[in-house]
Design a protein around this motif. Structure first.
Motif, PDB file in Angstrom:
ATOM      1  N   THR A  38      -1.748 102.555 128.581  1.00  0.00           N
ATOM      2  CA  THR A  38      -2.635 102.253 127.459  1.00  0.00           C
ATOM      3  C   THR A  38      -2.268 103.121 126.252  1.00  0.00           C
ATOM      4  OG1 THR A  38      -4.563 103.766 127.413  1.00  0.00           O
ATOM      5  CG2 THR A  38      -4.398 102.293 129.305  1.00  0.00           C
ATOM      6  N   PHE A  39      -2.628 102.631 125.082  1.00  0.00           N
ATOM      7  CA  PHE A  39      -2.297 103.355 123.845  1.00  0.00           C
ATOM      8  C   PHE A  39      -3.468 103.391 122.889  1.00  0.00           C
ATOM      9  CE2 PHE A  39       1.783 102.058 125.411  1.00  0.00           C
ATOM     10  CZ  PHE A  39       2.593 103.143 125.132  1.00  0.00           C
ATOM     11  N   PHE A  40      -3.600 104.532 122.223  1.00  0.00           N
ATOM     12  CA  PHE A  40      -4.396 104.632 121.004  1.00  0.00           C
ATOM     13  C   PHE A  40      -3.387 104.620 119.859  1.00  0.00           C
ATOM     14  CE2 PHE A  40      -7.062 107.460 123.897  1.00  0.00           C
ATOM     15  CZ  PHE A  40      -8.006 106.480 124.167  1.00  0.00           C
ATOM     16  N   PRO A  41      -3.309 103.556 119.071  1.00  0.00           N
ATOM     17  CA  PRO A  41      -2.352 103.547 117.958  1.00  0.00           C
ATOM     18  C   PRO A  41      -2.987 104.065 116.672  1.00  0.00           C
ATOM     19  CG  PRO A  41      -3.161 101.315 118.402  1.00  0.00           C
ATOM     20  CD  PRO A  41      -3.963 102.250 119.262  1.00  0.00           C
ATOM     21  N   PHE A  42      -2.368 105.074 116.090  1.00  0.00           N
ATOM     22  CA  PHE A  42      -2.818 105.636 114.810  1.00  0.00           C
ATOM     23  C   PHE A  42      -1.713 105.443 113.788  1.00  0.00           C
ATOM     24  CE2 PHE A  42      -5.126 108.170 117.980  1.00  0.00           C
ATOM     25  CZ  PHE A  42      -6.413 108.119 117.486  1.00  0.00           C
ATOM     26  N   ARG A  43      -1.900 104.520 112.866  1.00  0.00           N
ATOM     27  CA  ARG A  43      -0.889 104.334 111.827  1.00  0.00           C
ATOM     28  C   ARG A  43      -0.830 105.601 110.979  1.00  0.00           C
ATOM     29  NH1 ARG A  43      -2.783  99.050 108.809  1.00  0.00           N
ATOM     30  NH2 ARG A  43      -4.696 100.266 108.937  1.00  0.00           N
ATOM     31  N   ASP A  44       0.352 105.990 110.599  1.00  0.00           N
ATOM     32  CA  ASP A  44       0.545 107.122 109.686  1.00  0.00           C
ATOM     33  C   ASP A  44       0.132 108.474 110.263  1.00  0.00           C
ATOM     34  OD1 ASP A  44       1.275 105.126 107.822  1.00  0.00           O
ATOM     35  OD2 ASP A  44      -0.835 104.885 107.253  1.00  0.00           O
ATOM     36  N   ALA A  45      -0.106 108.541 111.552  1.00  0.00           N
ATOM     37  CA  ALA A  45      -0.426 109.844 112.151  1.00  0.00           C
ATOM     38  C   ALA A  45       0.876 110.618 112.369  1.00  0.00           C
ATOM     39  CB  ALA A  45      -1.157 109.650 113.478  1.00  0.00           C
ATOM     40  N   PRO A  46       0.793 111.952 112.460  1.00  0.00           N
ATOM     41  CA  PRO A  46       2.023 112.722 112.661  1.00  0.00           C
ATOM     42  C   PRO A  46       2.623 112.506 114.043  1.00  0.00           C
ATOM     43  CG  PRO A  46       0.092 114.142 112.795  1.00  0.00           C
ATOM     44  CD  PRO A  46      -0.404 112.784 112.387  1.00  0.00           C
ATOM     45  N   LYS A  47       3.912 112.760 114.129  1.00  0.00           N
ATOM     46  CA  LYS A  47       4.629 112.693 115.403  1.00  0.00           C
ATOM     47  C   LYS A  47       4.213 113.856 116.282  1.00  0.00           C
ATOM     48  CE  LYS A  47       8.166 109.589 115.421  1.00  0.00           C
ATOM     49  NZ  LYS A  47       8.228 108.576 116.447  1.00  0.00           N
ATOM     50  N   GLY A  48       4.120 113.609 117.564  1.00  0.00           N
ATOM     51  CA  GLY A  48       3.857 114.675 118.515  1.00  0.00           C
ATOM     52  C   GLY A  48       5.145 115.343 118.941  1.00  0.00           C
ATOM     53  N   ARG A  49       5.017 116.249 119.884  1.00  0.00           N
ATOM     54  CA  ARG A  49       6.184 116.983 120.370  1.00  0.00           C
ATOM     55  C   ARG A  49       6.085 117.082 121.893  1.00  0.00           C
ATOM     56  NH1 ARG A  49       5.939 122.405 117.623  1.00  0.00           N
ATOM     57  NH2 ARG A  49       4.533 122.955 119.315  1.00  0.00           N
ATOM     58  N   ARG A  50       7.159 116.658 122.550  1.00  0.00           N
ATOM     59  CA  ARG A  50       7.195 116.831 124.001  1.00  0.00           C
ATOM     60  C   ARG A  50       7.341 118.312 124.311  1.00  0.00           C
ATOM     61  NH1 ARG A  50       9.758 112.153 123.924  1.00  0.00           N
ATOM     62  NH2 ARG A  50      11.782 113.047 123.441  1.00  0.00           N
ATOM     63  N   GLY A  51       6.683 118.745 125.366  1.00  0.00           N
ATOM     64  CA  GLY A  51       6.806 120.154 125.735  1.00  0.00           C
ATOM     65  C   GLY A  51       5.893 120.464 126.906  1.00  0.00           C
ATOM     66  N   THR A  52       5.723 121.748 127.155  1.00  0.00           N
ATOM     67  CA  THR A  52       4.939 122.142 128.331  1.00  0.00           C
ATOM     68  C   THR A  52       3.461 121.834 128.121  1.00  0.00           C
ATOM     69  OG1 THR A  52       4.792 124.379 127.444  1.00  0.00           O
ATOM     70  CG2 THR A  52       6.541 123.947 129.042  1.00  0.00           C
ATOM     71  N   GLY A  53       2.773 121.659 129.237  1.00  0.00           N
ATOM     72  CA  GLY A  53       1.357 121.327 129.198  1.00  0.00           C
ATOM     73  C   GLY A  53       1.132 119.875 128.859  1.00  0.00           C
ATOM     74  N   GLN A  54       2.075 119.038 129.250  1.00  0.00           N
ATOM     75  CA  GLN A  54       2.026 117.628 128.858  1.00  0.00           C
ATOM     76  C   GLN A  54       2.712 116.781 129.933  1.00  0.00           C
ATOM     77  OE1 GLN A  54       4.608 116.475 125.549  1.00  0.00           O
ATOM     78  NE2 GLN A  54       2.793 115.911 124.377  1.00  0.00           N
TER      79      GLN A  54
END
Ligand code: ZN
Length: 315
Positions: A60-76
């Motif tokens: 499933t997705f919450f789509p947010f237009r124009d939201a910032p990019k996330g970052r893969r990393g620990t705790g995820q």
């Protein structure tokens, strides 16, 4: 008491149309529900899965237009793996080339082959070819059923240290350690196999994650009914976790808590499922709202961006 596998996984997307187009027209999943984020009804909540959206198939997705990019990393949760039939890897490589989907060369892992690829927002996904997955794919999509995605294979959690997460999985949630290689520790729930596998990646030098576009928001685990969920809530609270009250998500009931490494976990009931407010044939064909938002349908629908569903006109 044991978790029986993955219920659903929820991630953050950017443009909703791009998301619908990729997951239905490229990956061949079915849109099983078009609704809004119940906690933020100005945002869609898009659900994809097999024909009925069986637990273990639902992304499933919450789509947010124009939201910032996330970052893969620990705790995820940093990788979502789908199961495909054995022998389907070549088809998918050609398919990705034809649709300009970025992918990496298949890699051997334990006794399986994994193909890493990325969705249009950079969400990291994998295909794992597996011989004994008897689940049925959605046959209404563009991918031939004998090659199609059958549901989740696994989810990978990146952790600064794996021990406390491993202890929660094995000592509380009922997973068992099955394999390990290098920094990858594998656990399986219930009967094990596709849809019941979690890999904990021990990545002490990796940067901390930031949850935003192109990253996973939470992983939901399966529980059979409300009574079992209430028991989980008690158990998890007794261990000192800050667990939410039961939330009515219309298609399942949910509790949430953060595991020791920081990944947001949910425990969701299998019932009532996506046919609660639509027939199997109708799933995903129109905007559904829970009863408490229905009185505001006109306002909510007007504020949402237009969305063209597969084979249909605008929503
Ligand atoms: Zn969820």
């Amino acid at each position: 008491m044991q978790i029986s596998g993955i219920h659903h996984i929820t991630a953050i997307a950017g443009n909703p149309q791009q998301n619908v187009d990729f997951y239905t027209a490229v990956l061949g999943l079915r849109m099983v529900k078009l609704t809004v984020n119940f906690d933020d009804p100005g945002t869609y909540h898009l659900y994809y899965g097999n024909e009925v959206g069986h637990p273990g198939t639902v992304l499933t997705f919450f789509p947010f237009r124009d939201a910032p990019k996330g970052r893969r990393g620990t705790g995820q949760a940093t990788t979502i793996a789908f199961s495909i039939p054995e022998g389907a890897m070549g088809y998918w490589i050609d398919h990705f080339k034809g649709h300009n989907v970025p992918f990496e060369n298949p890699e051997a892992r334990f006794d399986e082959e994994a193909l890493v690829f990325y969705d249009p927002d950079g969400l990291k996904l994998e295909l794992v070819a597996y011989a004994d997955d008897d689940r049925l794919p959605w046959e209404g999509g563009p991918v031939p059923p004998e090659r199609a995605i059958l549901g989740f294979y696994s989810v990978a959690l990146s952790e600064e240290g794996y021990e406390r997460t491993a202890a929660l999985l094995t000592e509380t949630l009922g997973f068992r350690a099955t394999q390990e290689h290098g920094d990858r520790y594998r656990y399986e729930a219930g009967a094990g196999g596709p849809g019941a596998v979690v890999d904990v990646l021990c990545h002490p030098t990796e940067i901390a994650s930031r949850v935003a576009v192109g990253t996973v928001h939470h992983v939901a685990w399966r529980t059979p009914d409300d009574d079992a969920q209430a028991a989980w809530r008690k158990t998890i609270a007794a261990l000192g976790y800050n667990v939410t009250p039961v939330m009515d998500r219309q298609y399942f009931h949910s509790i949430y808590f953060r595991e020791p490494g920081g990944v947001l976990f949910e425990i969701a009931t299998d019932p009532p499922g996506f046919t609660k407010d639509e027939t199997v044939a109708e799933l995903g064909s129109g905007l559904k709202l829970p009863p408490w938002l229905e009185p505001r349908r006109d306002l909510i629908a007007q504020a949402l961006p237009p969305l063209w569903l597969p084979g249909e006109g605008s929503q």
